[in-house]
Structure formats: C-alpha cells, structure tokens
Design an enzyme around this catalytic site. Structure first.
Site, short mmCIF file in Angstrom:
data_model
loop_
_atom_site.label_atom_id
_atom_site.label_comp_id
_atom_site.label_asym_id
_atom_site.label_seq_id
_atom_site.Cartn_x
_atom_site.Cartn_y
_atom_site.Cartn_z
N VAL A 168 74.16 19.24 73.50
CA VAL A 168 72.93 19.74 74.15
C VAL A 168 72.86 19.23 75.59
O VAL A 168 71.88 18.63 76.02
CB VAL A 168 71.66 19.36 73.36
CG1 VAL A 168 70.50 20.24 73.78
CG2 VAL A 168 71.87 19.51 71.86
N HIS A 169 73.94 19.47 76.32
CA HIS A 169 74.07 19.04 77.71
C HIS A 169 74.33 20.23 78.62
O HIS A 169 75.08 20.13 79.59
CB HIS A 169 75.20 18.02 77.84
CG HIS A 169 74.95 16.74 77.13
ND1 HIS A 169 75.97 15.86 76.78
CD2 HIS A 169 73.80 16.15 76.70
CE1 HIS A 169 75.44 14.81 76.17
NE2 HIS A 169 74.14 14.97 76.10
N LEU A 170 73.73 21.36 78.34
CA LEU A 170 74.02 22.60 79.05
C LEU A 170 73.75 22.44 80.54
O LEU A 170 72.70 21.97 80.96
CB LEU A 170 73.17 23.72 78.46
CG LEU A 170 73.57 25.17 78.72
CD1 LEU A 170 72.97 26.06 77.63
CD2 LEU A 170 73.14 25.66 80.07
N ASP A 202 78.97 23.06 78.49
CA ASP A 202 78.30 22.04 77.68
C ASP A 202 79.39 21.27 76.95
O ASP A 202 80.57 21.64 77.01
CB ASP A 202 77.33 22.71 76.70
CG ASP A 202 76.26 21.76 76.15
OD1 ASP A 202 76.50 20.55 76.12
OD2 ASP A 202 75.20 22.25 75.72
#
Length: 473
Positions: free
Chosen positions: A416-418, A277
C-alpha cells in the site's frame, strides 16, 4: 472565498495546511472526506484494526494485483489519512531514488531540509513529528533474534535507516511515542488534534470533494458534497488514489479514459497511468517466546538488501512482531522495493462517488518475479538461522521457481505504497503545478515518479512541507 483550499487531510495535506496557516498571511480551508477520530484504532500504534476491510475509517478500494487476485487496499478515511491508521513506519527515501527520478529541484540535497521530523534517538530534525525506534519494554523479544539472524547471514547493520547509507539490517523509526501514533493531524493541526490554535485555518470534516471547478483554464474552487468552496488556489492532497480520481473527474486525464467514463476532457495528461507500488507476501512463523508489550509497534525491524543489481537496496524483509490474526503466527513481510511493473487507475463512470478501478499489474516481468522469489528465500533462511518454525511454502516449493511463483500468487498482497499516479514531469511540474491548468497543484505521493525503495510515509510529509514552501515563495 479562501486563499487556498487543500483537499485531503492526510500526511501531506495536514503538513501543508498547518504550515500555511502558521504563517498567518492567507486563509486556508482543509477538506477531509472522513471524520476526526480519537478511537484507539487511530491513537494506538499497536493497532492496525482500521486497515481491515469494512472499517469506517478506511476506503478499502478493490484492486486487482495480478489476474484473478483481487484484494481490498486500505487507505485512510480520517483526519490524518493513511498515516493515522498505518504501522507508523517512518523511513526516508534513499538518495538514489531522487537521482533516478532526475527532476530539477528534487535532488536529495534539495529535499533534505523538508524531511523535518525530530529523531529523538539520533538527535536531528526540528519538525513537530517525533520519531523513536523500539527500545526497552517496547522492543519485542523476537526482534533481537531477527537482527542476530541477519548478522549471521552476513548482512551489514544499518542503525539509522534515515541516514542515507548502504542498506542493511536495523530497527525501524516510528512516528509514535509511548504507544501513541503521532500522525500529521496530531502534529500539525489545531485542537482537537494537538497543535497550537491556527487563525485562518478552517478544517471541514465529513466533506467529500467531487471535482475541481475549472473556468477558462484556471482552477477556481472545489465542488463538494456540501457545496462549492471557492478558492484562489487548489491543492490536491487526497493521496495517490484520491488525487488522480479527482483529476479524472475534473476532466484532466487521458482522452480514452475520460471518453469511456463520459467525462468531458479539459487537459490531456497521463493521470492514473504508469504508477508503481511494492508487491509483497507474508511469510508466517511461530515465536515461542513472550509476546510484545501491548504498546509496541508491530513493524519493529527490517533488512534492506540488494538482490544483485541495485546497490541502493531493492528488497525489504520487514519483521512484524505482532500477529495479524487469532491463529498466532507472526510474519516476515517480503517485498520488492524497486519493481519494473506499472499500474493503471481509471474511472468507470461520470459519477465521482463511484470508486476508481485499480489494476496493479504486479509481477509482469521475470525480473520482478525473480527478485520477489529471492526475498522469500532469504526470509526463509533468516528463520532457519534463528531456529524459528516457519509456515507457508514447504521446502520443495521453495526450491522450484514455478512452484514458488504459484504460492506467491496465492498469497500476494501490496505494501500500500502507491506512487506516481500524477507524477512529477508527467502530470505536474517541479513546483507541483498541474500542467496546462492554472491555480491547481498536487502534493502527495501521487507526484513521486516511482515508488521509493523505502515506504513513502516520511516522503509524503516531506512533499507537504515542500509544497508549503513553494506556495509561500
């Protein structure tokens, strides 16, 4: 019994279900744990209210970013998923991302046809999603100042951030129109979400999936809070947290994780392991001029650049032109886009309603720490050149690595880009089929081997489009 059950009505799931249903040759059931919503928190692109902890449309998972730094990570719990509550940043992965992944059938040229959103500024794309960049009244007064500062520091312009060219400074394309956020629910699904009616599509809201039902090595349905949905094929589109969580509770994952949670194992796969992330921090500043238009998107423009070893661009400085808090500062978000550090997602009990444990393990390497420091210092230079009053670390802190590392740890967050928690080549094959389990696929950002250098919202939709084509072949 339905032909296909899609678990999760997020960015990928809505695109997949809508495309399959439009073809009309099979029955599709789309399951969503949250409600359908037309609240302003969903419809207004200027609102990020639904990302706040405690909001009913947000899972808000507890996560440890680094030791002693625990935050709430927002994920959409609504038809439209995270794409219905986020900042509407809609930028493709860069060609080098696909080259790095080196997955057969997933080269940049292979996936290009599935980035279908219609770009109304540059005139390409034919999909139901529409993209616009801030302009006119919706261009925040601070945005030209940010772009002028980038140019003054010698940063090249990047007018179309979806063109696959060298990194630079430019406006952010958004999946919004006239202040209205257009999620894949709005674009791909039948009323009340906005698209034409679809025969053979059953959208069930407020129904939470608990586990995949597997018999003799084949997925035959999904157990939910409302009973079992039998299906010829199961596709998990519950997101990079929800999909691995479901796989683990279905007995698909590392033996030691399942054993500790008391879940019988069905398949040994590295589910929830080795994902990535974007670590980020916010550098606040004061804008003395006029505020943005009430319908303007918050994230207006970004500078993508190379910290010194990644010509495709491993840093991002994103202008947020709208205050997050009542104290008034706006922000530059400073993010590391190509981190070395990898995270872990595990389950702690056999109860599928219990939240997973998220351990980001951010900034474990000196290279990651060095590059995030560089992003903060470049952002501070931009504010200096623009003659804007910066808050955050003082000059002495900015100039000393150890002190800057301390400030970063205190304010560290995540973009919040997992991605990568059920990755291509490790958990699923190039056709998105879970290895060792028939009739089960995963189609969301959990399959991306490494988080792309740009935020993954556009790529999530691409995965849904690609999954629809694979299921039809």
């Amino acid at each position: 019994m339905v032909d296909v059950v899609v678990v999760g009505a997020g960015s990928a799931g809505c695109a997949l279900a809508g495309r399959l249903a439009a073809r009309g040759d099979r029955s599709v059931c789309l399951l969503e744990a949250g409600p359908a919503s037309t609240l302003p928190d969903v419809t207004s692109v200027a609102s990020l209210a639904a990302t706040a902890p405690g909001h009913p449309l947000n899972w808000a998972y507890s996560a440890e970013l680094v030791r002693d730094r625990v935050v709430a990570v927002p994920r959409g719990r609504v038809v439209g998923g995270s794409g219905a509550i986020n900042g509407a940043y809609f930028v493709r992965a860069v060609p080098q991302d696909f080259a790095d992944w080196a997955v057969p059938g997933w080269a940049a040229a292979d996936v290009a046809p599935f980035y279908t959103a219609r770009d109304l500024d540059f005139g390409y794309g034919e999909g139901p999603l529409r993209l616009r960049r801030p302009a006119g009244d919706l261009l925040a007064p601070v945005t030209p100042e940010f772009l002028r500062a980038c140019a003054a520091l010698g940063c090249p312009a990047e007018p179309d951030k979806n063109a696959g060219g060298p990194p630079g400074a430019g406006l952010i394309p958004s999946n919004a129109a006239d202040g209205v956020r257009i999620s894949t629910a709005t674009a791909y699904l039948p009323p009340p979400w906005g698209a034409a009616p679809r025969a053979g599509l059953d959208v069930r809201t407020d129904v939470r999936a608990l586990r995949v039902v597997v018999e003799r090595g084949r997925a035959v349905g999904v157990e939910t809070t409302a009973g079992i949905v039998a299906a010829g094929e199961v596709v998990l589109c519950a997101g990079a947290v929800g999909s691995p969580h479901l796989l683990l509770h279905s007995g698909i994952g590392p033996a030691e994780v399942l054993r500790a949670a008391g879940v019988p194992q069905r398949a040994e796969l590295p589910v929830g392991q080795g994902w990535s992330d974007h670590p980020s921090v916010y550098l606040p500043f004061r804008w003395p001029g006029a505020p943005p238009h009430p319908d303007a998107v918050a994230g207006q423009a970004a500078l993508h650049l190379d910290s010194g070893s990644d010509p495709a661009g491993d840093l991002e400085i994103l202008l947020f032109a709208r205050p997050f808090t009542p104290d008034g500062p706006v922000h530059l978000m400073c993010a590391l886009q190509r981190p070395e550090s990898r995270g872990s997602l595990t389950i702690t009990s056999a109860d599928p309603l219990a939240p997973p444990r998220l351990d980001y393990r951010y900034l474990r390497t000196e290279a990651d720490r060095r590059r995030l420091r560089a992003a903060v210092r470049i952002a501070a230079d931009l504010l200096r050149v623009a003659d804007l009053h910066r808050e955050g670390p003082d000059g002495a802190t900015l100039g000393v690595d150890r002190r800057l590392d301390g400030w970063i740890k205190e304010v560290l967050t995540t973009s919040v880009h997992l991605c990568g928690s059920a990755a291509l080549g490790r958990v699923v094959d190039p056709e998105l089929r879970v290895l060792g389990v028939e009739g089960l696929r995963v189609a969301d950002t959990s399959v991306l081997p490494v988080v792309p250098r740009r935020g993954p919202a556009a790529t999530a939709v691409m995965v849904g489009e690609r999954a629809a084509a694979l299921l039809s072949s």
